[in-house]
Scaffold this motif. Sequence first.
Motif, PDB file in Angstrom:
ATOM      1  N   VAL A   5      -0.754   3.568   3.289  1.00  0.00           N
ATOM      2  CA  VAL A   5      -1.487   4.550   2.476  1.00  0.00           C
ATOM      3  C   VAL A   5      -1.103   5.986   2.828  1.00  0.00           C
ATOM      4  O   VAL A   5      -0.720   6.757   1.952  1.00  0.00           O
ATOM      5  N   THR A  52      -7.182  10.194   1.495  1.00  0.00           N
ATOM      6  CA  THR A  52      -5.880  10.380   0.859  1.00  0.00           C
ATOM      7  C   THR A  52      -6.012  10.955  -0.546  1.00  0.00           C
ATOM      8  O   THR A  52      -5.204  11.799  -0.954  1.00  0.00           O
ATOM      9  N   VAL A  70      -2.584   5.623  -9.371  1.00  0.00           N
ATOM     10  CA  VAL A  70      -2.861   5.017  -8.062  1.00  0.00           C
ATOM     11  C   VAL A  70      -4.004   4.014  -8.186  1.00  0.00           C
ATOM     12  O   VAL A  70      -3.936   2.907  -7.644  1.00  0.00           O
ATOM     13  N   GLN A 127       1.137  10.064  -4.347  1.00  0.00           N
ATOM     14  CA  GLN A 127      -0.039  10.914  -4.132  1.00  0.00           C
ATOM     15  C   GLN A 127       0.314  12.359  -3.800  1.00  0.00           C
ATOM     16  O   GLN A 127      -0.420  13.269  -4.163  1.00  0.00           O
ATOM     17  N   SER A 155       0.493   4.312  -2.805  1.00  0.00           N
ATOM     18  CA  SER A 155       0.227   5.715  -2.465  1.00  0.00           C
ATOM     19  C   SER A 155       1.462   6.601  -2.570  1.00  0.00           C
ATOM     20  O   SER A 155       1.399   7.785  -2.237  1.00  0.00           O
ATOM     21  N   THR A 212       0.830  -1.212   0.000  1.00  0.00           N
ATOM     22  CA  THR A 212       0.000   0.000   0.000  1.00  0.00           C
ATOM     23  C   THR A 212       0.859   1.253   0.000  1.00  0.00           C
ATOM     24  O   THR A 212       0.453   2.297  -0.519  1.00  0.00           O
TER      25      THR A 212
END
Length: 500
Positions: free
Chosen positions: A209, A316, A113, A92, A89, A85
């Motif tokens: 995340v 997120t 993503v 991001q 992420s 994870t």
Amino acid sequence: MDRRHHYIKGANTREGDESGKPCAFYVEDPVAHLSEEHRQYLLSKHGTLDLEPIPDMTDTDPYNWPRWRKNFNLTLVAFHAMMATFTASSIQSAFENISEDLDVSMQRTSYLVSLFIAVLGGAPLFWRPLCNRYGRRPIFLISLICSLIGNIGCAKSTSYATMGLSRAITAFFISPAAAIGSAVVAETFFRKDRARCMGGWTLMVTLGVPSAPFIFGFVASRVGYRWIYYILAIVNATQFLLYFFFGSESLYVRGNIPTNTVIAAKQSLFKFRRIDPTPLEFWDFFQPLSYVMKPCVVIPAVAYAMIFLWGSVMLTIEISQIYPAKFGLNTQQVGLQFLGIIIGSVIGEQIGGFISDRWMLMRQKRTGEPSPPEYRLWLSYIGHALTICGIVVFAIEIRDSGGVWNIAPVIGAAIAAGGNQIVTTVDITYAVDCYREDAASVGVFITLVRQTWGFIGPFWFPEMFEVVGWAGGAGIAVALVVGVSVIPTVLVQWRGASWR
């Protein structure tokens, strides 16, 4: 047959009761069939015979490993799961940088993503049968070395299509630990410690995340976003070395006691072999999907996936996309916003893991009987309530911010993250408790459901908030959480014992 309950029809001295019906009863003695030598072995290893399940009389049984070895092995697997994870992420906080470099929109950048999330959910269907035949360790090692190659491919990509392909390759190979970690926990730790240890694994999956943008916001701001991929490759290489030299194989066939446990332990580091001789069939790659027909797995899976969608994915994605435009934050500043989610998740895990085990133990001491798995679900309602509260606070505070940054939305995100982590550990532990012998399939199925929801979300979150506003979006979130998570959990808690 469950080793704790030997079902016996008719006693030796009775063929039936007064009504003429055969009598039936359960013998609740898990160690009655053990030899004296076996009992003494267990007492020397664990100091008690109150164990569930009962281990074999050999040091190669993972249940008989020293506690330090169990914890260290779980740490390696949990960190591997986190990297799944974490890698998903990792970009991001750098959406804006990637968008400019590859000349694509912010929305298309977010699909890098979404693509990773989708592959991360489906790939474990391929890996599970191989893990069950050849063991966890060789598959995890292949996972790490191929993920390293995929991350280098991302760093060298000069087009959107090439980066998307490299991300998909990385996701395919990094996926095993994120789904099969549940099996490692079930194969290594007794039932009384299962939630605490399952929580350690799920917490790492959850923390991946928000931790990635929190850390890589600094990286993208200082040395460019491509170094995100180089760092991921370096971490994969480090993990590979650690797991190769210090990782232990947790797959063990019950009753298959080796003649020389010392030699077996030494050879296991460098010698790879097939552990389960069961023939590999085409159906094995789809067997986890059969849990769609088992309410005690599919209901917690869907309930958890909905909580994860709003208490993790939505937060997120929206922070990454909204904060640069709305508050004028740079990549590093956007990454800092994820600290609230990290803190909330760690706090929430104390309820989902440690307190969850204590909760089950308290009832067992009070009644003198093992607590049914459904009793654990009482704690999930705390998670549902916190998730709902956090989402509403986040959305309303974003709406009322007036374009000026303040910490209130981050506090809302932290509350929602805490709720998400409680539900994560409680629901996954419940499902594994119901089908412990097939914990790998349970983990794969739950991961597939969770990642499917997570893949879909980013495609409609921005449009939803744009059309109905932040308050309307919060209302939709609350309705979905209540309808898909809370009410079904009540149902499975009520009827779960008869469905298992």
